[in-house]
Design a protein around this motif. Structure first.
Motif, PDB file in Angstrom:
ATOM      1  N   ALA A 186      -2.365  13.951 -15.300  1.00 40.46           N
ATOM      2  CA  ALA A 186      -3.034  12.707 -15.443  1.00 40.46           C
ATOM      3  C   ALA A 186      -3.627  12.388 -13.972  1.00 40.46           C
ATOM      4  O   ALA A 186      -4.613  13.163 -13.732  1.00 40.46           O
ATOM      5  CB  ALA A 186      -1.838  11.520 -15.579  1.00 40.46           C
ATOM      6  N   GLU A 187      -3.214  11.343 -13.483  1.00 37.47           N
ATOM      7  CA  GLU A 187      -3.760  10.764 -12.433  1.00 37.47           C
ATOM      8  C   GLU A 187      -3.061  11.492 -10.829  1.00 37.47           C
ATOM      9  O   GLU A 187      -3.346  10.967  -9.869  1.00 37.47           O
ATOM     10  CB  GLU A 187      -3.861   9.316 -12.104  1.00 37.47           C
ATOM     11  N   GLY A 188      -2.144  12.250 -11.047  1.00 36.06           N
ATOM     12  CA  GLY A 188      -1.411  12.974 -10.270  1.00 36.06           C
ATOM     13  C   GLY A 188      -0.282  12.443  -9.707  1.00 36.06           C
ATOM     14  O   GLY A 188       0.398  11.510 -10.022  1.00 36.06           O
ATOM     15  N   PRO A 189       0.429  13.109  -8.684  1.00 38.73           N
ATOM     16  CA  PRO A 189       1.852  12.836  -8.328  1.00 38.73           C
ATOM     17  C   PRO A 189       2.025  11.526  -7.797  1.00 38.73           C
ATOM     18  O   PRO A 189       3.437  11.123  -7.872  1.00 38.73           O
ATOM     19  CB  PRO A 189       2.139  14.066  -7.313  1.00 38.73           C
ATOM     20  N   ASP A 190       1.146  10.913  -7.247  1.00 36.87           N
ATOM     21  CA  ASP A 190       1.343   9.607  -6.714  1.00 36.87           C
ATOM     22  C   ASP A 190       1.457   8.484  -7.597  1.00 36.87           C
ATOM     23  O   ASP A 190       1.748   7.505  -7.388  1.00 36.87           O
ATOM     24  CB  ASP A 190       0.393   9.277  -5.457  1.00 36.87           C
ATOM     25  N   GLU A 191       0.814   8.555  -9.011  1.00 42.72           N
ATOM     26  CA  GLU A 191       0.919   7.755  -9.985  1.00 42.72           C
ATOM     27  C   GLU A 191       2.219   7.800 -10.587  1.00 42.72           C
ATOM     28  O   GLU A 191       3.051   8.681 -10.770  1.00 42.72           O
ATOM     29  CB  GLU A 191      -0.270   7.870 -11.095  1.00 42.72           C
ATOM     30  N   CYS A 192       2.516   6.590 -10.941  1.00 44.02           N
ATOM     31  CA  CYS A 192       3.929   6.180 -12.140  1.00 44.02           C
ATOM     32  C   CYS A 192       3.579   6.689 -13.381  1.00 44.02           C
ATOM     33  O   CYS A 192       3.490   5.716 -14.173  1.00 44.02           O
ATOM     34  CB  CYS A 192       4.453   4.896 -11.844  1.00 44.02           C
ATOM     35  N   GLU A 207       0.866  -1.120   0.150  1.00 41.92           N
ATOM     36  CA  GLU A 207      -0.036  -0.086  -0.007  1.00 41.92           C
ATOM     37  C   GLU A 207       0.869   1.250   0.040  1.00 41.92           C
ATOM     38  O   GLU A 207       0.551   2.319  -0.802  1.00 41.92           O
ATOM     39  CB  GLU A 207      -0.935  -0.031   1.073  1.00 41.92           C
ATOM     40  N   GLU A 208       1.791   1.234   0.782  1.00 41.53           N
ATOM     41  CA  GLU A 208       2.823   2.556   0.995  1.00 41.53           C
ATOM     42  C   GLU A 208       3.476   2.597  -0.719  1.00 41.53           C
ATOM     43  O   GLU A 208       3.957   3.738  -0.778  1.00 41.53           O
ATOM     44  CB  GLU A 208       3.835   2.482   1.902  1.00 41.53           C
ATOM     45  N   PHE A 209       3.811   1.651  -1.165  1.00 44.01           N
ATOM     46  CA  PHE A 209       4.274   1.744  -2.670  1.00 44.01           C
ATOM     47  C   PHE A 209       3.198   2.106  -3.919  1.00 44.01           C
ATOM     48  O   PHE A 209       3.627   2.092  -4.688  1.00 44.01           O
ATOM     49  CB  PHE A 209       5.235   0.473  -2.905  1.00 44.01           C
ATOM     50  N   ASN A 210       2.110   2.106  -3.152  1.00 45.84           N
ATOM     51  CA  ASN A 210       1.030   2.441  -4.305  1.00 45.84           C
ATOM     52  C   ASN A 210       0.707   1.231  -5.319  1.00 45.84           C
ATOM     53  O   ASN A 210       0.311   1.892  -6.572  1.00 45.84           O
ATOM     54  CB  ASN A 210       1.327   3.796  -4.686  1.00 45.84           C
ATOM     55  N   TYR A 211       0.671   0.135  -4.815  1.00 43.90           N
ATOM     56  CA  TYR A 211       0.429  -0.978  -5.738  1.00 43.90           C
ATOM     57  C   TYR A 211      -1.118  -1.075  -5.735  1.00 43.90           C
ATOM     58  O   TYR A 211      -1.975  -0.712  -4.883  1.00 43.90           O
ATOM     59  CB  TYR A 211       0.942  -2.179  -5.301  1.00 43.90           C
ATOM     60  N   ILE A 212      -1.275  -1.536  -7.084  1.00 41.36           N
ATOM     61  CA  ILE A 212      -2.935  -2.036  -7.342  1.00 41.36           C
ATOM     62  C   ILE A 212      -3.270  -3.155  -6.587  1.00 41.36           C
ATOM     63  O   ILE A 212      -3.075  -4.383  -7.403  1.00 41.36           O
ATOM     64  CB  ILE A 212      -3.106  -2.054  -8.917  1.00 41.36           C
ATOM     65  N   GLY A 213      -3.374  -3.224  -5.449  1.00 41.84           N
ATOM     66  CA  GLY A 213      -3.565  -4.499  -4.550  1.00 41.84           C
ATOM     67  C   GLY A 213      -2.524  -5.098  -4.282  1.00 41.84           C
ATOM     68  O   GLY A 213      -1.252  -4.809  -4.915  1.00 41.84           O
ATOM     69  N   GLY A 225       2.167  -3.573  -9.571  1.00 44.81           N
ATOM     70  CA  GLY A 225       3.182  -2.447  -9.488  1.00 44.81           C
ATOM     71  C   GLY A 225       3.214  -1.320 -10.496  1.00 44.81           C
ATOM     72  O   GLY A 225       4.065  -0.580 -10.570  1.00 44.81           O
ATOM     73  N   THR A 226       2.572  -1.532 -11.734  1.00 44.88           N
ATOM     74  CA  THR A 226       2.526  -0.549 -12.891  1.00 44.88           C
ATOM     75  C   THR A 226       3.813  -0.587 -13.231  1.00 44.88           C
ATOM     76  O   THR A 226       4.658   0.532 -13.738  1.00 44.88           O
ATOM     77  CB  THR A 226       2.178   0.808 -12.258  1.00 44.88           C
ATOM     78  N   GLY A 227       4.729  -1.745 -13.768  1.00 41.69           N
ATOM     79  CA  GLY A 227       5.890  -1.861 -14.294  1.00 41.69           C
ATOM     80  C   GLY A 227       5.941  -2.955 -15.218  1.00 41.69           C
ATOM     81  O   GLY A 227       6.074  -3.986 -15.049  1.00 41.69           O
TER      82      GLY A 227
END
Length: 291
Positions: free
Chosen positions: A179-185, A35-41, A277-279
């Motif tokens: 786009a979706e803001g500074p927290d998105e990669c 969650e702190e790394f902002n993963y999608i689940g 993890g959007t990678g």
């Protein structure tokens, strides 16, 4: 040790990757930190290992020399995305301080390892400069585009220009959207992947008109990714060599367009490894030497 990766498309001779067992560590670690790394689940660790096995085998089949970044207690989950900490030029590596706070320990870990295998350091982005490798796209060996967004700032770009001024003719600064803001990669490589000198996969919705026009004027054919496949990392495509590429399975329209353009496409299942993890495949790899 040969090094030089001032291309996104020449045949990869050497590459740096990091195994999930050395980045994700365990299911417990993923549950605690995703969650702190902002993963999608939360990724399923066993599925990650299965998906990585396929991904890794494709790399082994087409890349002669594979180097593994070791486990380091100063890095976190995102260290699996080896591409972001540095760019390997013909004069050595340029290291980035990383715009994402949780990734600040990665550059030094990468630097220590790459120097140990014989890759010299050209320089580092310092002070107030911010930059990540995903924002640096080589159009050709003497032309580089840099995304100016939340992960890369003006000071970082200024320092990069100074480091490469003797061997890079043109640096193109591409303003990225909120786009979706500074927290998105969102990196420049989120919206363009070079597949050959005259072929790129793009998400034009997030691309400035001047840059899209520039690519077309250069004679680069653009394969457009739709909204749905963009969300599933369809524009994140790794060129193993010209028109021989690797992408996340689940983007059939983009895959079909690539094949129609004469590309050979390899796929891997990556819902837990990449999507959460959007990678995608470019993020998971740092080419050290392209022939």
């Amino acid at each position: 040790m040969k090094y030089d990766s001032q291309s996104m498309v020449s045949t990869i001779g050497s590459i740096l990757i990091k195994h999930p067992k050395d980045a994700f560590i365990s299911q417990e670690n993923l549950k605690e930190k995703h969650e702190e790394f902002n993963y999608i689940g939360c990724p399923d660790y066993e599925k990650v290992l299965e998906e990585y096995k396929t991904f890794e085998q494709i790399i082994k089949d087409y890349v002669e020399n594979i180097y593994y970044l070791p486990k380091d207690d100063n890095t976190g989950l995102d260290s699996i995305y080896t591409h972001d900490t540095a760019k390997i030029t013909s004069k050595g590596a340029i290291y980035f301080p990383m715009g994402k706070r949780l990734r600040r320990g990665e550059p030094e870990a990468t630097k220590e390892y790459l120097e140990s295998i014989g890759i010299p350091t050209l320089g580092q982005i310092k002070g107030k400069g911010k930059m990540e490798g995903g924002d640096v796209v080589w159009i050709d060996e003497e032309t580089v585009a840099i995304g100016r967004g939340y992960r890369t700032n003006d000071e970082g770009i200024k320092q990069f220009k100074e480091l490469v001024k003797d061997f890079v003719k043109e640096v193109i600064v591409v303003q990225l959207p909120h786009a979706e803001g500074p927290d998105e990669c969102l990196h420049l490589m989120s919206i363009i992947s070079m597949v050959d000198r005259d072929l790129a996969v793009v998400y034009s919705k997030y691309m400035p008109v001047f840059f899209r026009d520039y690519l077309l004027e250069k004679g680069i054919k653009l394969i457009e990714v739709n909204d749905k496949e963009y969300e599933y990392l369809g524009s994140n495509v790794l060129a193993l060599s010209p028109r021989k590429c690797l992408m996340l399975k689940g983007n059939p329209i983009t895959k079909k367009k690539l094949i129609e353009a004469g590309a050979e496409v390899f796929e891997y299942e990556g819902y837990d490894l990449s999507y959460r993890g959007t990678g995608g495949p470019t993020c998971l790899t740092m080419p050290l030497y392209r022939k």
